[in-house]
Design an enzyme around this catalytic site. Structure first.
Site: not given
Length: 169
Positions: A10, A67, A134, A139
Site C-alpha cells: 500500500r 476510499h 475501515d 486518523n
C-alpha cells in the site's frame, strides 16, 4: 514476505498523512511485485487521481484505489477527480474500495451524500469493487463513525444481495 503470505503493498499519497512517496521507489516496488503476482493499494486524495493519472494508467499489476479516491461529495458526480476515477475503472487491473463514506461525505451522518459515488463505482465495475468499514478508523480525531451505521449504508448503496456478497467476499 511472499513466502509468508504477503500479497500486496500500500502506498499513501494523502497530503495530511505525509504526501506522495518517492516515485522512484514506487516504480521499483511495482516492478518487484509484478514478478510476484502481488497487487498495490493506492491511498489518494481526490486531486492525486488527476495529478498521477498517467502513472496510475501505467501500473501493470492489479491496483486498488482506497476510499473511493477520497473524492469530496460536495463536488458532485461531475467533478473532474471522480470522472477520472470512473475512467480508471475501465482498466481491467483497477479495483476500488467503496468504503470511507465518512471521508467522502460533507460530514453529515449517516453520510448519505456518499451513496451516489458508491453506486456509480459499483455500476462501473461490479466485479472489481470491495467494501470494508475501515475500523478502527485511523486518523479520525473527531466524530468517530459508527460501524453499524456504515453497514446500514452499504445496504443502501448496494441493495442487491448477490452483488453485495461480491463486494464483501
Amino acid at each position: 514476505l511472499d513466502a509468508r503470505g504477503v500479497r500486496g503493498v500500500r502506498f499513501n499519497f494523502v497530503a495530511h498523512l505525509g504526501g506522495a512517496p518517492d516515485l522512484d521507489v514506487f516504480d521499483r516496488v511495482l516492478e518487484r511485485i509484478e514478478r510476484l503476482g502481488w497487487h498495490v493499494v493506492l491511498h489518494l486524495d481526490a486531486q492525486d487521481i488527476l495529478q498521477y493519472a498517467q502513472r496510475i494508467e501505467r501500473i501493470k499489476v492489479p491496483f486498488v484505489i482506497d476510499h473511493m479516491g477520497r473524492v469530496r461529495a460536495e463536488g458532485g458526480l461531475g467533478q473532474q477527480p471522480f470522472r477520472q476515477l470512473l475512467d480508471l475503472m475501465r482498466n481491467p487491473l483497477a479495483w476500488v474500495k467503496v468504503c470511507g463514506s465518512e471521508r467522502v461525505s460533507a460530514g453529515r451522518r449517516p453520510f448519505d451524500d456518499a451513496i451516489p459515488f458508491a453506486q456509480a463505482l459499483i455500476e462501473a465495475a461490479p466485479d472489481r469493487v470491495l467494501w470494508g468499514t475501515d475500523w478502527p478508523h485511523p486518523n479520525i480525531s473527531k466524530d468517530m463513525p459508527n460501524d453499524g451505521e456504515l453497514v446500514d449504508l452499504l445496504l443502501r448503496f448496494c441493495p442487491d444481495q448477490a452483488l453485495r456478497e461480491k463486494l464483501l467476499v
